[in-house]
Write a protein that holds these residues in place. Structure first.
Motif, PDB file in Angstrom:
ATOM      1  N   ALA A 190       0.828  -1.210   0.000  1.00  0.00           N
ATOM      2  CA  ALA A 190       0.000   0.000   0.000  1.00  0.00           C
ATOM      3  C   ALA A 190       0.859   1.256   0.000  1.00  0.00           C
ATOM      4  CB  ALA A 190      -0.938  -0.008   1.209  1.00  0.00           C
ATOM      5  N   TYR A 191       2.000   1.202   0.698  1.00  0.00           N
ATOM      6  CA  TYR A 191       2.891   2.366   0.715  1.00  0.00           C
ATOM      7  C   TYR A 191       3.479   2.611  -0.674  1.00  0.00           C
ATOM      8  CZ  TYR A 191       6.523   5.639   1.953  1.00  0.00           C
ATOM      9  OH  TYR A 191       7.316   6.768   2.000  1.00  0.00           O
ATOM     10  N   LEU A 192       3.788   1.556  -1.402  1.00  0.00           N
ATOM     11  CA  LEU A 192       4.288   1.715  -2.769  1.00  0.00           C
ATOM     12  C   LEU A 192       3.245   2.426  -3.623  1.00  0.00           C
ATOM     13  CD1 LEU A 192       6.259   1.098  -5.105  1.00  0.00           C
ATOM     14  CD2 LEU A 192       5.120  -1.123  -5.333  1.00  0.00           C
ATOM     15  N   ALA A 193       1.990   1.995  -3.522  1.00  0.00           N
ATOM     16  CA  ALA A 193       0.923   2.644  -4.282  1.00  0.00           C
ATOM     17  C   ALA A 193       0.768   4.100  -3.866  1.00  0.00           C
ATOM     18  CB  ALA A 193      -0.385   1.889  -4.088  1.00  0.00           C
ATOM     19  N   PHE A 194       0.860   4.362  -2.566  1.00  0.00           N
ATOM     20  CA  PHE A 194       0.764   5.735  -2.074  1.00  0.00           C
ATOM     21  C   PHE A 194       1.899   6.594  -2.610  1.00  0.00           C
ATOM     22  CE2 PHE A 194       2.930   8.369   1.143  1.00  0.00           C
ATOM     23  CZ  PHE A 194       2.059   9.448   1.186  1.00  0.00           C
ATOM     24  N   SER A 195       3.113   6.073  -2.582  1.00  0.00           N
ATOM     25  CA  SER A 195       4.276   6.851  -3.025  1.00  0.00           C
ATOM     26  C   SER A 195       4.188   7.189  -4.508  1.00  0.00           C
ATOM     27  CB  SER A 195       5.554   6.072  -2.728  1.00  0.00           C
ATOM     28  OG  SER A 195       6.693   6.798  -3.144  1.00  0.00           O
ATOM     29  N   LEU A 196       3.793   6.213  -5.335  1.00  0.00           N
ATOM     30  CA  LEU A 196       3.695   6.460  -6.769  1.00  0.00           C
ATOM     31  C   LEU A 196       2.537   7.405  -7.093  1.00  0.00           C
ATOM     32  CD1 LEU A 196       4.422   2.887  -8.176  1.00  0.00           C
ATOM     33  CD2 LEU A 196       6.009   4.798  -7.867  1.00  0.00           C
ATOM     34  N   THR A 197       1.428   7.254  -6.380  1.00  0.00           N
ATOM     35  CA  THR A 197       0.286   8.148  -6.600  1.00  0.00           C
ATOM     36  C   THR A 197       0.622   9.566  -6.175  1.00  0.00           C
ATOM     37  OG1 THR A 197      -1.228   6.302  -6.213  1.00  0.00           O
ATOM     38  CG2 THR A 197      -2.138   8.519  -6.076  1.00  0.00           C
ATOM     39  N   ARG A 198       1.309   9.701  -5.051  1.00  0.00           N
ATOM     40  CA  ARG A 198       1.719  11.036  -4.583  1.00  0.00           C
ATOM     41  C   ARG A 198       2.609  11.711  -5.614  1.00  0.00           C
ATOM     42  NH1 ARG A 198       6.216  13.097  -2.185  1.00  0.00           N
ATOM     43  NH2 ARG A 198       5.914  14.818  -0.688  1.00  0.00           N
ATOM     44  N   GLY A 199       3.548  10.953  -6.185  1.00  0.00           N
ATOM     45  CA  GLY A 199       4.436  11.525  -7.174  1.00  0.00           C
ATOM     46  C   GLY A 199       3.710  11.976  -8.425  1.00  0.00           C
ATOM     47  N   GLU A 200       2.669  11.224  -8.824  1.00  0.00           N
ATOM     48  CA  GLU A 200       1.902  11.602 -10.012  1.00  0.00           C
ATOM     49  C   GLU A 200       1.067  12.850  -9.770  1.00  0.00           C
ATOM     50  OE1 GLU A 200       1.876  10.491 -13.097  1.00  0.00           O
ATOM     51  OE2 GLU A 200       3.518   9.118 -12.621  1.00  0.00           O
ATOM     52  N   LEU A 201       0.596  13.032  -8.527  1.00  0.00           N
ATOM     53  CA  LEU A 201      -0.247  14.184  -8.221  1.00  0.00           C
ATOM     54  C   LEU A 201       0.561  15.482  -8.096  1.00  0.00           C
ATOM     55  CD1 LEU A 201      -2.714  12.610  -5.635  1.00  0.00           C
ATOM     56  CD2 LEU A 201      -3.110  13.084  -8.054  1.00  0.00           C
ATOM     57  N   LEU A 202       1.844  15.385  -7.738  1.00  0.00           N
ATOM     58  CA  LEU A 202       2.682  16.574  -7.631  1.00  0.00           C
ATOM     59  C   LEU A 202       3.204  16.967  -9.004  1.00  0.00           C
ATOM     60  CD1 LEU A 202       4.714  15.749  -4.391  1.00  0.00           C
ATOM     61  CD2 LEU A 202       2.729  17.253  -4.620  1.00  0.00           C
ATOM     62  N   LEU A 203       3.451  18.251  -9.168  1.00  0.00           N
ATOM     63  CA  LEU A 203       3.949  18.758 -10.441  1.00  0.00           C
ATOM     64  C   LEU A 203       5.386  18.311 -10.679  1.00  0.00           C
ATOM     65  CD1 LEU A 203       2.546  22.408 -10.319  1.00  0.00           C
ATOM     66  CD2 LEU A 203       1.639  20.454 -11.598  1.00  0.00           C
ATOM     67  N   PRO A 204       5.761  18.021 -11.925  1.00  0.00           N
ATOM     68  CA  PRO A 204       7.157  17.683 -12.220  1.00  0.00           C
ATOM     69  C   PRO A 204       8.098  18.803 -11.777  1.00  0.00           C
ATOM     70  CG  PRO A 204       5.748  17.180 -14.093  1.00  0.00           C
ATOM     71  CD  PRO A 204       4.901  17.930 -13.112  1.00  0.00           C
ATOM     72  N   GLY A 205       9.227  18.405 -11.197  1.00  0.00           N
ATOM     73  CA  GLY A 205      10.184  19.373 -10.694  1.00  0.00           C
ATOM     74  C   GLY A 205       9.981  19.745  -9.240  1.00  0.00           C
ATOM     75  N   THR A 206       8.881  19.285  -8.619  1.00  0.00           N
ATOM     76  CA  THR A 206       8.649  19.561  -7.211  1.00  0.00           C
ATOM     77  C   THR A 206       9.704  18.869  -6.364  1.00  0.00           C
ATOM     78  OG1 THR A 206       6.274  19.679  -7.629  1.00  0.00           O
ATOM     79  CG2 THR A 206       6.969  19.424  -5.343  1.00  0.00           C
ATOM     80  N   ALA A 207      10.227  19.593  -5.377  1.00  0.00           N
ATOM     81  CA  ALA A 207      11.242  19.008  -4.492  1.00  0.00           C
ATOM     82  C   ALA A 207      10.654  17.828  -3.725  1.00  0.00           C
ATOM     83  CB  ALA A 207      11.753  20.068  -3.516  1.00  0.00           C
ATOM     84  N   ASP A 208      11.427  16.738  -3.639  1.00  0.00           N
ATOM     85  CA  ASP A 208      10.995  15.527  -2.933  1.00  0.00           C
ATOM     86  C   ASP A 208       9.668  15.006  -3.486  1.00  0.00           C
ATOM     87  OD1 ASP A 208      13.210  15.498  -1.178  1.00  0.00           O
ATOM     88  OD2 ASP A 208      12.242  16.992   0.088  1.00  0.00           O
ATOM     89  N   ARG A 209       9.549  15.051  -4.797  1.00  0.00           N
ATOM     90  CA  ARG A 209       8.340  14.503  -5.418  1.00  0.00           C
ATOM     91  C   ARG A 209       8.213  13.016  -5.112  1.00  0.00           C
ATOM     92  NH1 ARG A 209       7.134  14.231 -11.944  1.00  0.00           N
ATOM     93  NH2 ARG A 209       4.932  13.584 -11.788  1.00  0.00           N
ATOM     94  N   TYR A 210       9.334  12.328  -5.165  1.00  0.00           N
ATOM     95  CA  TYR A 210       9.413  10.931  -4.734  1.00  0.00           C
ATOM     96  C   TYR A 210      10.338  10.881  -3.525  1.00  0.00           C
ATOM     97  CZ  TYR A 210       7.197   9.935  -9.190  1.00  0.00           C
ATOM     98  OH  TYR A 210       6.319   9.912 -10.249  1.00  0.00           O
ATOM     99  N   LEU A 211       9.841  10.344  -2.415  1.00  0.00           N
ATOM    100  CA  LEU A 211      10.540  10.461  -1.139  1.00  0.00           C
ATOM    101  C   LEU A 211      11.763   9.565  -1.035  1.00  0.00           C
ATOM    102  CD1 LEU A 211       7.403  10.618   1.174  1.00  0.00           C
ATOM    103  CD2 LEU A 211       8.805  12.512   0.341  1.00  0.00           C
ATOM    104  N   TYR A 212      11.828   8.514  -1.838  1.00  0.00           N
ATOM    105  CA  TYR A 212      12.963   7.597  -1.785  1.00  0.00           C
ATOM    106  C   TYR A 212      13.570   7.469  -3.179  1.00  0.00           C
ATOM    107  CZ  TYR A 212      11.353   6.300   2.870  1.00  0.00           C
ATOM    108  OH  TYR A 212      10.979   6.324   4.185  1.00  0.00           O
ATOM    109  N   PRO A 213      14.896   7.455  -3.270  1.00  0.00           N
ATOM    110  CA  PRO A 213      15.536   7.414  -4.598  1.00  0.00           C
ATOM    111  C   PRO A 213      15.244   6.141  -5.377  1.00  0.00           C
ATOM    112  CG  PRO A 213      17.166   7.175  -2.845  1.00  0.00           C
ATOM    113  CD  PRO A 213      15.888   7.581  -2.192  1.00  0.00           C
ATOM    114  N   PHE A 214      14.998   5.014  -4.705  1.00  0.00           N
ATOM    115  CA  PHE A 214      14.697   3.780  -5.432  1.00  0.00           C
ATOM    116  C   PHE A 214      13.256   3.745  -5.936  1.00  0.00           C
ATOM    117  CE2 PHE A 214      14.866   3.053  -0.819  1.00  0.00           C
ATOM    118  CZ  PHE A 214      13.521   2.808  -0.550  1.00  0.00           C
ATOM    119  N   LEU A 215      12.459   4.776  -5.594  1.00  0.00           N
ATOM    120  CA  LEU A 215      11.097   4.904  -6.105  1.00  0.00           C
ATOM    121  C   LEU A 215      10.931   6.152  -6.965  1.00  0.00           C
ATOM    122  CD1 LEU A 215       9.014   3.925  -2.920  1.00  0.00           C
ATOM    123  CD2 LEU A 215       9.709   2.454  -4.824  1.00  0.00           C
TER     124      LEU A 215
END
Length: 256
Positions: A182-207
């Motif tokens: 569920a956290y993986l789904a949350f992390s990917l969904t959060r990244g899609e909802l934020l604008l490209p270039g946003t700082a810490d768009r993806y919280l972990y480098p492997f994601l």
């Protein structure tokens, strides 16, 4: 007229098989006196306070909307709640929390610690952090080390020294992986909802989909998921093989 009562009553044939005793409806607490464990309660309360303090510092020093998204923060919030309830039950001599809850909490904080120390803080790792994120200072460093080192070690010590063994089961290992999934789904969904270039768009480098793309990110997630499942199985095996710190420390046994 009635028939005369015989003087000698013949012996009845024996009932075949062994007589089966019905399960007793009497609870174990009515037979075994509950025991208060003030030392265990005090230790667990300290762990809960440490996790709460670390999370509070992280939230106050950073952006709450970003900070609360980290797996380590969420797992430590869960640890604080579980340890607080466990402390109360140890103090009042109540039944302990279910083994599935304790095992899941232990697994999550250990995962957070291993990811931090083996992947993010390890310079040899391809996912190592740089800059201030790699070496925080001041209060940030205190909160960081509390959540990634102190509380995971304390959770392991509580499990080894203050918790009866044999309460984790192999069938629970796959269920524990639902939250990381569920956290993986949350992390990917959060990244899609934020604008490209946003700082810490993806919280972990492997994601980080921006850097590696979905194919590599999902491959990383699969490898991590298999590692987490192996770790869960290891915890179950150790839980059944380790001695009982509360009673009969020489007895061990593997039970599924």
């Amino acid at each position: 007229m009635t028939a005369p009562i015989p003087r000698d009553i013949p012996d009845l044939p024996a009932i075949p098989g062994k007589p089966a005793l019905k399960p007793s409806p009497v609870p174990a607490t009515a037979v075994v006196t509950p025991v208060r464990r003030p030392a265990a309660a005090a230790f667990r309360l300290l762990v809960a306070l440490a996790a709460t303090a670390g999370v509070t510092l992280e939230v106050l020093l950073g952006d709450p909307s970003r900070t609360l998204g980290y797996f380590a923060i969420q797992s430590n919030i869960l640890l604080a709640l579980v340890m607080a309830f466990s402390a109360r039950r140890a103090w009042t001599a109540s039944r302990p929390l279910p083994g599935a809850v304790l095992g899941a909490t232990l697994l999550y904080v250990v995962i957070a610690a291993l990811v931090q120390h083996l992947l993010l803080a390890n310079e040899a790792s391809p996912f190592s952090l740089t800059g201030e994120a790699a070496a925080p200072t001041g209060w940030q460093a205190l909160a960081h080390h509390t959540l990634h080192t102190v509380t995971p070690i304390a959770a392991v010590l509580d499990w080894l020294l203050l918790t009866a063994p044999g309460r984790l089961h192999l069938r629970q290992a796959s269920t524990w992986l639902l939250y990381p999934l569920a956290y993986l789904a949350f992390s990917l969904t959060r990244g899609e909802l934020l604008l490209p270039g946003t700082a810490d768009r993806y919280l972990y480098p492997f994601l980080d989909v921006d850097q590696d793309g979905y194919k590599k990110v999902l491959g990383n997630a699969l490898l991590l998921g298999l590692s987490f499942y192996a770790l869960a199985i290891l915890l179950v095996a150790l839980d059944h093989a380790r001695p009982n710190p509360l009673r009969h420390p020489w007895k061990t046994g593997f039970r599924l």
